[in-house]
Design a protein around this motif. Structure first.
Motif, mmCIF file in Angstrom:
data_model
loop_
_atom_site.group_PDB
_atom_site.id
_atom_site.type_symbol
_atom_site.label_atom_id
_atom_site.label_comp_id
_atom_site.label_asym_id
_atom_site.label_seq_id
_atom_site.Cartn_x
_atom_site.Cartn_y
_atom_site.Cartn_z
ATOM 1 N N ALA A 135 37.655 60.112 25.959
ATOM 2 C CA ALA A 135 38.608 59.949 26.685
ATOM 3 C C ALA A 135 39.920 59.507 26.297
ATOM 4 N N TYR A 136 39.667 58.508 25.166
ATOM 5 C CA TYR A 136 40.866 58.048 24.330
ATOM 6 C C TYR A 136 41.573 58.907 23.656
ATOM 7 N N LEU A 137 40.676 59.607 22.879
ATOM 8 C CA LEU A 137 41.286 60.927 22.038
ATOM 9 C C LEU A 137 41.947 61.884 22.960
ATOM 10 N N GLN A 138 41.313 62.315 23.953
ATOM 11 C CA GLN A 138 42.227 62.913 24.961
ATOM 12 C C GLN A 138 43.479 62.470 25.374
ATOM 13 N N THR A 139 43.636 61.152 25.457
ATOM 14 C CA THR A 139 44.744 60.628 25.631
ATOM 15 C C THR A 139 45.899 60.843 24.715
ATOM 16 N N LEU A 140 45.372 60.522 23.503
ATOM 17 C CA LEU A 140 46.380 60.932 22.012
ATOM 18 C C LEU A 140 46.639 62.294 22.149
ATOM 19 N N LEU A 141 45.742 63.270 22.470
ATOM 20 C CA LEU A 141 46.354 64.644 22.062
ATOM 21 C C LEU A 141 47.325 65.092 23.278
ATOM 22 N N SER A 142 47.029 64.386 24.671
ATOM 23 C CA SER A 142 47.885 64.747 25.385
ATOM 24 C C SER A 142 49.498 64.214 25.102
ATOM 25 N N GLN A 143 49.417 63.102 24.484
ATOM 26 C CA GLN A 143 50.792 62.451 24.023
ATOM 27 C C GLN A 143 51.393 63.172 23.202
ATOM 28 N N VAL A 197 30.983 65.341 24.616
ATOM 29 C CA VAL A 197 30.551 64.209 25.572
ATOM 30 C C VAL A 197 31.603 63.579 26.127
ATOM 31 N N THR A 198 31.930 64.179 27.433
ATOM 32 C CA THR A 198 33.375 63.833 28.310
ATOM 33 C C THR A 198 33.161 62.462 28.777
ATOM 34 N N ASP A 199 31.991 62.106 28.790
ATOM 35 C CA ASP A 199 31.863 60.676 29.688
ATOM 36 C C ASP A 199 32.021 59.475 28.743
ATOM 37 N N SER A 200 32.366 59.764 27.501
ATOM 38 C CA SER A 200 32.430 58.608 26.781
ATOM 39 C C SER A 200 33.954 58.093 26.582
ATOM 40 N N GLN A 201 33.867 56.622 26.239
ATOM 41 C CA GLN A 201 35.316 56.212 26.086
ATOM 42 C C GLN A 201 36.014 56.506 24.912
ATOM 43 N N VAL A 202 35.376 56.729 24.018
ATOM 44 C CA VAL A 202 35.881 57.519 22.614
ATOM 45 C C VAL A 202 36.550 58.936 23.031
ATOM 46 N N LEU A 225 36.013 50.906 19.899
ATOM 47 C CA LEU A 225 35.397 51.760 20.844
ATOM 48 C C LEU A 225 34.468 52.606 19.970
ATOM 49 N N THR A 226 33.088 52.956 20.446
ATOM 50 C CA THR A 226 32.380 53.669 19.679
ATOM 51 C C THR A 226 31.527 54.474 20.535
ATOM 52 N N GLY A 227 31.159 55.823 20.029
ATOM 53 C CA GLY A 227 30.180 56.832 20.933
ATOM 54 C C GLY A 227 30.358 58.180 20.492
ATOM 55 N N ASN A 228 29.762 58.985 20.807
ATOM 56 C CA ASN A 228 29.629 60.413 20.652
ATOM 57 C C ASN A 228 30.883 61.144 21.112
ATOM 58 N N ILE A 229 31.336 62.020 20.139
ATOM 59 C CA ILE A 229 32.404 63.048 21.003
ATOM 60 C C ILE A 229 31.914 64.347 21.016
ATOM 61 N N LEU A 230 30.839 64.632 20.370
ATOM 62 C CA LEU A 230 29.950 65.899 20.166
ATOM 63 C C LEU A 230 28.504 65.799 20.070
#
Length: 249
Positions: free
Chosen positions: A229-237, A222-227, A150-155
């Motif tokens: 979303a993946y980070l948010q999943t990890l933070l929630s866990q 950048v809330t619409d990027s896959q990276v 996965l690649t993309g901008n987060i900020l």
């Protein structure tokens, strides 16, 4: 005849005394050369920007100045040391003042409300085209086991507030090595955990933003990027695990 001699002696004595006084004053002026300099008009507290109101110009014997003091133009706009106050009446020396960019806490002085400093290690290839004050996009690459990377901008548009060398000195400091090692970003406080997680799980790179000097856009998620979303999943866990551990105690 006697009267004339007395008058001559008196006039000669007065002339000699006047010549001695003049010579003494001339010699004193020569020995005590007076120079103009600026001194603190009042106590200047630590970590204070010096303005014209802080200074007054006076004449002072040159011998009183152990080293060359600064002129008003050289002082105004600089800051006093973080732990050093300049007392009223003191001359201003170069060792007493600093350029804003060389203050150890200069990055914090540039933060806006709700922001925090986030520090990233960098290298020559990553920092060569980036400068302080510029906006950068924070890009993340994730290598996932048995999955497509996965690649993309987060900020987007994070503001660079300082670039420092291995010694922690700003590259603007005359004593700096000039080799970039750390880049300090102004980000929103709530995004610090996001960036920590990004560093732990992938590779962060910075790219000059398309809105490099747009002051209205700073560190936007950048809330619409896959990276993201993946980070948010990890933070929630992570938060769920921490909550469960707390409740079990």
């Amino acid at each position: 005849m006697l009267v004339r001699k007395i008058i001559f002696i008196i006039l000669a004595s007065v002339s000699l005394a006047a010549a001695c006084i003049f010579a003494s004053r001339t010699y004193a002026d020569y020995r005590i050369a007076m120079v103009k300099t600026v001194v603190a008009a009042k106590d200047i507290p630590p970590r204070t920007e010096i303005t014209e109101e802080h200074l007054v110009e006076i004449s002072i014997p040159e011998n009183y100045l152990m080293n060359a003091s600064l002129t008003k133009e050289e002082v105004i706009g600089k800051y006093t040391d973080i732990q050093g106050m300049i007392p009223a009446g003191s001359p201003i020396y170069a060792s007493m003042v600093h350029e804003p960019s060389t203050l150890p806490d200069h990055p914090e002085l540039q933060l806006k409300e709700g922001q925090a400093v986030y520090t990233l290690e960098t290298d020559l290839s990553g920092a060569g085209s980036i400068a302080s004050g510029q906006r950068v996009d924070v890009h993340l690459s994730l290598e996932l086991e048995n999955e497509t990377p996965l690649t993309g901008n987060i900020l987007n548009h994070a503001r660079v507030i300082a670039i420092k060398d291995h010694q922690g000195m700003s590259l603007d400091d005359p004593e700096s090595t000039g080799v970039p090692f750390l880049i300090l970003l102004a980000v929103k406080r709530e995004d610090v955990d996001l960036l920590n997680m990004a560093e732990m799980t992938g590779e962060i790179r910075l790219f000059a933003s398309s809105s490099s000097y747009d002051t209205e856009q700073e560190a936007e998620r950048v809330t619409d990027s896959q990276v993201y979303a993946y980070l948010q999943t990890l933070l929630s866990q992570e938060n769920t695990t921490a909550t469960n551990d707390t409740q079990s105690e």
